[in-house]
Write a protein that holds these residues in place. Structure first.
Motif, PDB file in Angstrom:
ATOM      1  N   GLU A   1       0.692  -1.213  -0.127  1.00 23.10           N
ATOM      2  CA  GLU A   1       0.014  -0.142   0.170  1.00 23.10           C
ATOM      3  C   GLU A   1       0.811   1.445  -0.008  1.00 23.10           C
ATOM      4  OE1 GLU A   1       0.718  -1.040   4.152  1.00 23.10           O
ATOM      5  OE2 GLU A   1       0.388  -2.052   2.554  1.00 23.10           O
ATOM      6  N   ARG A   2       2.335   1.121   0.344  1.00 21.74           N
ATOM      7  CA  ARG A   2       3.148   2.425   0.314  1.00 21.74           C
ATOM      8  C   ARG A   2       3.781   2.566  -0.975  1.00 21.74           C
ATOM      9  NH1 ARG A   2       5.755   0.781   6.399  1.00 21.74           N
ATOM     10  NH2 ARG A   2       4.127   1.108   7.384  1.00 21.74           N
ATOM     11  N   LEU A   3       3.379   1.835  -2.102  1.00 23.10           N
ATOM     12  CA  LEU A   3       3.775   2.158  -3.477  1.00 23.10           C
ATOM     13  C   LEU A   3       3.316   3.263  -3.923  1.00 23.10           C
ATOM     14  CD1 LEU A   3       4.198  -1.481  -5.153  1.00 23.10           C
ATOM     15  CD2 LEU A   3       5.840   0.293  -4.780  1.00 23.10           C
ATOM     16  N   ALA A   4       2.058   3.465  -3.952  1.00 25.78           N
ATOM     17  CA  ALA A   4       1.063   4.508  -4.514  1.00 25.78           C
ATOM     18  C   ALA A   4       1.614   5.914  -3.813  1.00 25.78           C
ATOM     19  CB  ALA A   4      -0.379   4.525  -4.404  1.00 25.78           C
ATOM     20  N   PRO A   5       1.939   5.984  -2.583  1.00 31.36           N
ATOM     21  CA  PRO A   5       2.548   7.442  -2.072  1.00 31.36           C
ATOM     22  C   PRO A   5       4.026   7.778  -2.528  1.00 31.36           C
ATOM     23  CG  PRO A   5       1.468   6.336  -0.333  1.00 31.36           C
ATOM     24  CD  PRO A   5       1.510   5.387  -1.377  1.00 31.36           C
ATOM     25  N   LEU A   6       4.719   6.607  -2.714  1.00 28.21           N
ATOM     26  CA  LEU A   6       5.967   6.720  -3.078  1.00 28.21           C
ATOM     27  C   LEU A   6       6.014   7.202  -4.491  1.00 28.21           C
ATOM     28  CD1 LEU A   6       9.026   6.526  -2.994  1.00 28.21           C
ATOM     29  CD2 LEU A   6       9.021   3.993  -3.348  1.00 28.21           C
ATOM     30  N   ALA A   7       5.278   6.573  -5.199  1.00 27.42           N
ATOM     31  CA  ALA A   7       5.073   6.846  -6.672  1.00 27.42           C
ATOM     32  C   ALA A   7       4.800   8.568  -6.768  1.00 27.42           C
ATOM     33  CB  ALA A   7       3.958   6.136  -7.507  1.00 27.42           C
ATOM     34  N   GLN A   8       3.852   8.940  -5.910  1.00 30.75           N
ATOM     35  CA  GLN A   8       3.236  10.410  -6.151  1.00 30.75           C
ATOM     36  C   GLN A   8       4.873  11.181  -5.707  1.00 30.75           C
ATOM     37  OE1 GLN A   8       0.388  11.535  -6.874  1.00 30.75           O
ATOM     38  NE2 GLN A   8       1.674  13.707  -6.892  1.00 30.75           N
ATOM     39  N   LEU A   9       5.314  10.843  -4.862  1.00 35.40           N
ATOM     40  CA  LEU A   9       6.473  11.712  -4.544  1.00 35.40           C
ATOM     41  C   LEU A   9       7.553  11.539  -5.488  1.00 35.40           C
ATOM     42  CD1 LEU A   9       7.354  10.501  -0.734  1.00 35.40           C
ATOM     43  CD2 LEU A   9       6.606  12.680  -1.337  1.00 35.40           C
ATOM     44  N   LEU A  10       7.826  10.782  -6.138  1.00 34.77           N
ATOM     45  CA  LEU A  10       8.721  10.516  -7.584  1.00 34.77           C
ATOM     46  C   LEU A  10       8.095  11.408  -8.603  1.00 34.77           C
ATOM     47  CD1 LEU A  10       9.179   6.657  -7.546  1.00 34.77           C
ATOM     48  CD2 LEU A  10      10.768   8.429  -6.856  1.00 34.77           C
ATOM     49  N   ALA A  11       6.829  11.412  -8.621  1.00 37.38           N
ATOM     50  CA  ALA A  11       6.338  11.984  -9.997  1.00 37.38           C
ATOM     51  C   ALA A  11       6.383  13.561  -9.447  1.00 37.38           C
ATOM     52  CB  ALA A  11       4.890  11.842 -10.043  1.00 37.38           C
ATOM     53  N   GLU A  12       6.142  14.172  -8.286  1.00 39.09           N
ATOM     54  CA  GLU A  12       6.541  15.487  -7.954  1.00 39.09           C
ATOM     55  C   GLU A  12       7.995  15.819  -8.149  1.00 39.09           C
ATOM     56  OE1 GLU A  12       5.191  15.769  -3.746  1.00 39.09           O
ATOM     57  OE2 GLU A  12       3.217  15.398  -4.761  1.00 39.09           O
ATOM     58  N   GLY A  13       8.854  14.878  -8.034  1.00 33.39           N
ATOM     59  CA  GLY A  13      10.421  15.124  -8.029  1.00 33.39           C
ATOM     60  C   GLY A  13      10.638  14.999  -9.601  1.00 33.39           C
ATOM     61  N   MET A  14      10.066  14.370 -10.466  1.00 29.94           N
ATOM     62  CA  MET A  14      10.300  14.384 -11.800  1.00 29.94           C
ATOM     63  C   MET A  14       9.954  15.580 -12.650  1.00 29.94           C
ATOM     64  SD  MET A  14       9.108  10.327 -12.413  1.00 29.94           S
ATOM     65  CE  MET A  14       9.350  10.101 -13.982  1.00 29.94           C
ATOM     66  N   GLU A  15       8.757  15.992 -11.905  1.00 24.64           N
ATOM     67  CA  GLU A  15       7.845  17.270 -12.459  1.00 24.64           C
ATOM     68  C   GLU A  15       8.862  18.564 -12.282  1.00 24.64           C
ATOM     69  OE1 GLU A  15       4.092  17.004 -10.838  1.00 24.64           O
ATOM     70  OE2 GLU A  15       3.512  16.639 -12.821  1.00 24.64           O
ATOM     71  N   ARG A  16       9.537  18.588 -11.114  1.00 25.15           N
ATOM     72  CA  ARG A  16      10.439  19.599 -10.662  1.00 25.15           C
ATOM     73  C   ARG A  16      11.784  19.636 -11.516  1.00 25.15           C
ATOM     74  NH1 ARG A  16       8.916  18.082  -5.181  1.00 25.15           N
ATOM     75  NH2 ARG A  16      10.844  17.020  -5.260  1.00 25.15           N
ATOM     76  N   ALA A  17      12.046  18.651 -11.707  1.00 27.05           N
ATOM     77  CA  ALA A  17      13.624  18.476 -12.462  1.00 27.05           C
ATOM     78  C   ALA A  17      13.173  18.678 -13.806  1.00 27.05           C
ATOM     79  CB  ALA A  17      14.170  17.022 -12.113  1.00 27.05           C
ATOM     80  N   PHE A  18      12.080  18.148 -14.506  1.00 27.32           N
ATOM     81  CA  PHE A  18      11.837  18.237 -15.969  1.00 27.32           C
ATOM     82  C   PHE A  18      10.292  19.014 -16.095  1.00 27.32           C
ATOM     83  CE2 PHE A  18      14.652  14.739 -15.060  1.00 27.32           C
ATOM     84  CZ  PHE A  18      15.701  14.746 -15.792  1.00 27.32           C
ATOM     85  N   PRO A  19      10.206  20.359 -15.876  1.00 25.33           N
ATOM     86  CA  PRO A  19       9.020  21.033 -16.076  1.00 25.33           C
ATOM     87  C   PRO A  19       8.414  20.928 -17.375  1.00 25.33           C
ATOM     88  CG  PRO A  19      10.818  22.571 -15.503  1.00 25.33           C
ATOM     89  CD  PRO A  19      11.403  21.144 -15.458  1.00 25.33           C
ATOM     90  N   ASP A  20       9.417  20.470 -18.514  1.00 20.11           N
ATOM     91  CA  ASP A  20       8.762  20.710 -19.928  1.00 20.11           C
ATOM     92  C   ASP A  20       8.628  19.160 -20.164  1.00 20.11           C
ATOM     93  OD1 ASP A  20      11.529  19.370 -19.775  1.00 20.11           O
ATOM     94  OD2 ASP A  20      12.106  20.968 -21.289  1.00 20.11           O
ATOM     95  N   MET A  21       8.734  18.140 -19.229  1.00 22.38           N
ATOM     96  CA  MET A  21       8.507  16.716 -19.350  1.00 22.38           C
ATOM     97  C   MET A  21       9.430  16.246 -20.336  1.00 22.38           C
ATOM     98  SD  MET A  21       6.422  16.445 -16.839  1.00 22.38           S
ATOM     99  CE  MET A  21       5.794  14.601 -17.171  1.00 22.38           C
ATOM    100  N   GLN A  22      10.383  16.611 -20.668  1.00 18.33           N
ATOM    101  CA  GLN A  22      11.470  16.286 -21.640  1.00 18.33           C
ATOM    102  C   GLN A  22      12.491  15.400 -20.953  1.00 18.33           C
ATOM    103  OE1 GLN A  22      11.039  16.336 -25.142  1.00 18.33           O
ATOM    104  NE2 GLN A  22       9.341  17.208 -24.383  1.00 18.33           N
ATOM    105  N   MET A  23      12.178  14.049 -20.775  1.00 18.21           N
ATOM    106  CA  MET A  23      12.738  13.334 -19.618  1.00 18.21           C
ATOM    107  C   MET A  23      13.738  12.378 -20.481  1.00 18.21           C
ATOM    108  SD  MET A  23       9.791  12.138 -16.997  1.00 18.21           S
ATOM    109  CE  MET A  23       8.984  13.522 -16.315  1.00 18.21           C
TER     110      MET A  23
END
Length: 419
Positions: free
Chosen positions: A43-65
């Motif tokens: 059940e802790r996978l989904a909250p971890l994924a949300q944290l990862l998504a937030e970090g990815m958006e901060r690092a790549f605001p244009d979503m060019q990953m």
């Protein structure tokens, strides 16, 4: 292209689909409470994924990953090291570039061994000192560009079996800046490993030889040629490279004279002298190589098919991330585990990390409203799980030391689970 023909004993360990299936079987068993010393909190996978998504958006605001690969290290610090070297190499054709880039992709994975934390390499492209995996990748490119691995003085930027076999500690020590007692063991391991690399490539002239030259990059070209110069199947590329390179990585499971690389006997925990119940295969070095080959193939205009068969890399970073996030819990114990128990725990942790990262990838695709083609595993690892894991590991030295006791099989220096 016809399928490579591994013996039945090796079929499962060289098949990325079966590797993934075996890891998910361990996940199901752990969720049912059937894996000793480890608890899964799915059940802790989904909250971890949300944290990862937030970090990815901060690092790549244009979503060019960017995707995963050794090229991320080689373009770090806003310096295109590969571009500098490649522009001076004088490639005449896309095939020449592909072979050299494939040589380098394999070389960086081979050279990514356990080194002393005090080791530093002076980056000739920036003048700064680099260390760890980044330092080893920069060192690989630097030495390759200077002809250390070439048997042809007129063509220094290549990796030849003959040149690898001729390497010595006296030559490599100054070149890698691994001089002194602190680095003697790493230098000895590196030299022997590179010599064995040359031996392994030399023994497979059917795969690695073209026009009289034995180069690891020729194996990649051969897969494309045998696909009638059409799209390259990712699973086929993985299996072919396994069949050619697996004997390089010793210390794991074997079947007769067959060395199965990053694959390990999984013994039942409650028997004194059990027969092996199965082999768990992770093939971390080979998975890393294939991820690093995706870009050179694209540069050469070659399409990759079935990219989704490549599993996550079952490594220290991902295990540490999942334990730090509470997805995996290790049972506390004051008693020191025996060697067999420690290895069984380490194998289970690696298998669970592989399955869990699959789950994280699905959660991230749900968050970003993307499918596997839009957000492939190579991007999930490069921009999500690995940066988060390394940031967390820097803050938790106790966890690093604890995991090193499980994840570092004795004498296996090529699994750089650095503590």
């Amino acid at each position: 292209m016809s399928e490579p023909s591994p013996l039945p004993e090796t079929a499962a360990v060289s098949d990325p689909v079966k590797m993934r299936e075996a890891a998910h079987e361990v996940w199901v068993a752990a969720c049912a409470g059937d894996v000793p010393r480890i608890t899964v909190r799915a059940e802790r996978l989904a909250p971890l994924a949300q944290l990862l998504a937030e970090g990815m958006e901060r690092a790549f605001p244009d979503m060019q990953m960017p995707p995963l690969g050794c090229w991320r290290w080689l373009e770090a610090d806003d310096t295109d090291r590969w571009g500098v070297v490649a522009s001076g190499a004088g490639f005449v054709t896309a095939e020449e570039m592909l072979i050299a880039a494939a040589d380098l992709a394999v070389l960086t994975a081979v050279m990514n061994i356990d080194v002393a934390p005090t080791w530093r390499f002076e980056d000739p492209f920036t003048g700064n000192d680099v260390n760890g995996e980044k330092g080893l990748a920069v060192a690989a490119l630097t030495l390759m560009s200077r002809g250390y691995f070439s048997a042809d003085p007129a063509r220094p930027f290549q990796v030849n079996a003959e040149a690898l076999l001729a390497l010595s500690e006296e030559e490599l020590g100054p070149a890698l800046q691994m001089e002194g007692d602190d680095h003697s063991q790493a230098l000895q391991c590196m030299t022997g490993h590179l010599q064995r690399f040359g031996e392994v490539v030399g023994l497979r002239s059917d795969l690695f030889s073209q026009k009289g030259a034995l180069r690891p990059g020729h194996g990649v070209l051969k897969v494309w040629q045998e696909a009638d110069r059409m799209a390259v199947d990712t699973g086929m590329l993985f299996k072919t490279l396994f069949n050619g390179l697996a004997p390089l990585w010793t210390g794991g499971a074997e079947r007769g004279d067959l060395i199965l690389a990053d694959a390990w006997e999984d013994f039942p925990a409650d028997d004194v002298e059990p027969a092996p119940s199965r082999i768990l295969s992770f093939q971390a070095p080979l998975v890393s190589i294939v991820y690093s080959l995706l870009e050179p193939l694209a540069w050469a205009g070659i399409e990759m098919e079935n990219l989704e068969v490549l599993p996550p890399i079952a490594d220290f970073d991902h295990v540490a991330l999942l334990i730090g996030a509470g997805v995996l819990e290790l049972e506390a114990s004051d008693a020191e585990l025996g060697e067999a128990e420690a290895q069984a725990t380490g194998l289970a942790l690696r298998a669970l990390s592989l399955a869990a990262v699959d789950g994280l990838a699905e959660e991230l695709r749900r968050i970003f409203l993307a499918d596997g083609a839009m957000l492939p595993m190579t991007v999930v690892i490069a921009t999500g799980t690995r940066p988060a894991a390394r940031a967390a590991a820097l803050e938790n030295s106790d966890l690093k030391r604890q995991l090193a006791s499980f994840l570092s099989p004795g004498g296996v220096f090529w699994l750089p689970f650095r503590a």
